[in-house]
Design a protein around this motif. Structure first.
Motif, short mmCIF file in Angstrom:
data_model
loop_
_atom_site.label_atom_id
_atom_site.label_comp_id
_atom_site.label_asym_id
_atom_site.label_seq_id
_atom_site.Cartn_x
_atom_site.Cartn_y
_atom_site.Cartn_z
N LYS A 7 -20.32 -81.76 -14.83
CA LYS A 7 -19.49 -80.91 -15.69
C LYS A 7 -20.26 -79.72 -16.26
CE LYS A 7 -16.47 -84.74 -17.08
NZ LYS A 7 -15.96 -85.55 -18.22
N LYS A 8 -21.54 -79.63 -15.90
CA LYS A 8 -22.38 -78.56 -16.44
C LYS A 8 -23.10 -77.81 -15.32
CE LYS A 8 -23.19 -81.18 -20.72
NZ LYS A 8 -24.22 -81.82 -21.58
N ILE A 9 -22.34 -77.46 -14.28
CA ILE A 9 -22.89 -76.73 -13.14
C ILE A 9 -22.19 -75.39 -12.99
CG2 ILE A 9 -23.13 -76.72 -10.62
CD1 ILE A 9 -23.47 -79.73 -10.70
N ALA A 10 -22.96 -74.34 -12.77
CA ALA A 10 -22.42 -73.01 -12.51
C ALA A 10 -23.09 -72.45 -11.27
CB ALA A 10 -22.66 -72.09 -13.71
N VAL A 11 -22.49 -71.44 -10.67
CA VAL A 11 -23.03 -70.86 -9.44
C VAL A 11 -23.13 -69.34 -9.54
CG1 VAL A 11 -22.27 -72.73 -7.93
CG2 VAL A 11 -20.73 -70.82 -8.39
N LEU A 12 -23.94 -68.77 -8.65
CA LEU A 12 -24.12 -67.32 -8.54
C LEU A 12 -23.98 -66.95 -7.07
CD1 LEU A 12 -26.51 -68.66 -10.50
CD2 LEU A 12 -26.93 -66.26 -11.00
N ASP A 13 -23.48 -65.75 -6.81
CA ASP A 13 -23.33 -65.33 -5.41
C ASP A 13 -24.17 -64.10 -5.12
OD1 ASP A 13 -21.52 -62.67 -5.24
OD2 ASP A 13 -20.82 -63.90 -6.91
N ASN A 14 -24.54 -63.96 -3.87
CA ASN A 14 -25.24 -62.78 -3.39
C ASN A 14 -24.70 -62.48 -1.99
OD1 ASN A 14 -26.95 -60.73 -2.61
ND2 ASN A 14 -28.81 -61.75 -3.27
N PHE A 15 -23.81 -61.51 -1.91
CA PHE A 15 -23.26 -61.09 -0.62
C PHE A 15 -24.17 -60.03 -0.01
CE2 PHE A 15 -19.45 -62.86 -2.48
CZ PHE A 15 -18.70 -63.31 -1.40
N CYS A 16 -24.67 -60.29 1.18
CA CYS A 16 -25.39 -59.28 1.96
C CYS A 16 -24.57 -59.05 3.22
CB CYS A 16 -26.80 -59.75 2.30
SG CYS A 16 -27.89 -59.84 0.88
N TRP A 17 -23.93 -57.88 3.29
CA TRP A 17 -22.91 -57.67 4.32
C TRP A 17 -23.17 -56.38 5.08
CZ3 TRP A 17 -20.59 -62.16 3.66
CH2 TRP A 17 -19.51 -62.50 4.48
N PRO A 44 -12.75 -53.54 10.70
CA PRO A 44 -11.72 -54.54 10.37
C PRO A 44 -12.21 -55.99 10.45
CG PRO A 44 -10.77 -52.82 11.73
CD PRO A 44 -12.26 -52.55 11.69
N GLU A 45 -12.98 -56.32 11.49
CA GLU A 45 -13.45 -57.70 11.65
C GLU A 45 -14.37 -58.10 10.50
OE1 GLU A 45 -15.96 -60.55 14.74
OE2 GLU A 45 -15.61 -58.45 15.24
N ARG A 46 -15.30 -57.19 10.13
CA ARG A 46 -16.24 -57.48 9.05
C ARG A 46 -15.53 -57.55 7.70
NH1 ARG A 46 -19.82 -59.82 12.13
NH2 ARG A 46 -21.19 -58.42 13.29
N LEU A 47 -14.54 -56.70 7.50
CA LEU A 47 -13.76 -56.73 6.26
C LEU A 47 -12.99 -58.04 6.15
CD1 LEU A 47 -12.76 -55.38 3.68
CD2 LEU A 47 -10.96 -54.28 5.04
N TYR A 48 -12.44 -58.49 7.27
CA TYR A 48 -11.72 -59.76 7.29
C TYR A 48 -12.65 -60.91 6.94
CZ TYR A 48 -9.34 -63.89 9.10
OH TYR A 48 -8.79 -65.13 9.24
#
Length: 275
Positions: free
Chosen positions: A21-31, A37-41
């Protein structure tokens, strides 16, 4: 990809002894270029999965970073125009709270501990480490069933607070075979893995499938009945035991394939060729 990343980040904190109940997350998108269109999808689907699994696991995103348009446009040695793009990549980091130091786990089993694999194993070798090295046909990409995963994690958390496990490790990249090797190297204790316990798919799939949401635990014999009561609605199998030898042994009927722990360790720590 996104679902597996969140499941792995969440699972490994649970396995370490954190409060679910005390877990959080972080994101790092490298795109790469989202003008394509394919990459956006792909970007849209990854973001949707982040939402879906964060809601399912109740893990808020408390921060993040996006690095887009990681593409190079130039010329090769003949003067021909080229474009090089990074593969779409998502890093999920997790942070949690361990309520009591007694909830912390270790990855080193004790001699005579029984080994149990929590969670089902499926024929999911596509894009796995095994496929990169050996190659594979007629298999699937791993996916995450959040509902089933949470049942396993909640049962694990309950059992861990009762100190039923001697050791625990998440089954991640490389599959069960790599998890088994890690705990043997860390403990310097031998392991006997019974391959006859698995008859749904091939031995390769059993050892190297990268099916998500699985945990490898070791349990003292006097704790097994308590373990079974807590996990009576969760899929698990006994896969072997910890020995006092200097080898990791894989038994299939009368046939035993084995090698010294020291040789596994040398291979595990060997530098990656070219780096």
């Amino acid at each position: 990809m996104a679902g597996c990343s969140i499941d792995t980040a969440y699972k490994n904190l649970i396995v370490s002894g954190a409060n679910s109940k005390k877990i959080a997350v972080l994101d790092n998108f490298c795109w790469c270029s989202s003008d394509e269109p394919e990459r956006l999808y792909q970007l849209k689907e990854a973001a949707k999965a982040c939402y879906d699994y964060a809601v399912a696991y109740q893990t808020p995103f408390i921060s993040g970073k996006d690095s887009m348009f990681n593409d190079f446009k130039g010329f090769d040695k003949t003067g021909k125009s080229i474009k090089i793009s990074i593969p779409p990549t998502l890093l999920i980091s997790s942070i949690g709270v361990v309520d009591k130091i007694s909830h912390l786990t270790k990855i080193t089993p004790n001699t005579d501990d029984q080994l149990f694999l929590l969670g089902n194993t499926y024929n999911e070798l596509t894009k796995s480490e095994y496929e990169k090295v050996i190659g594979n046909k007629k298999t699937k990409i791993p996916s995450v069933n959040a509902k089933l995963a949470l049942k396993t994690y909640k049962a694990f958390e309950k059992a861990n607070k009762l100190k039923i496990f001697s050791s625990a490790i998440g089954v991640d990249i490389g599959g069960l075979g790599i998890a088994v090797t890690k705990i043997s190297i860390a403990s310097k204790k031998g392991l006997l893995v019974d391959l006859e316990t698995w008859n749904k798919n091939s031995i390769d799939q059993f050892l190297f499938s990268e099916t998500q949401s699985r945990i490898l635990v070791s349990i003292k014999k006097n704790n097994i009945e308590k373990f079974k009561k807590i996990f009576h609605k969760i899929y698990y199998i006994r896969i072997g035991k910890c020995t006092n030898s200097d080898k990791i042994e894989f038994k299939n009927g009368k046939k035993i394939i084995s090698d010294k722990i020291s040789n596994f360790e040398k291979s595990y720590k060997k530098k990656i060729r070219g780096l």
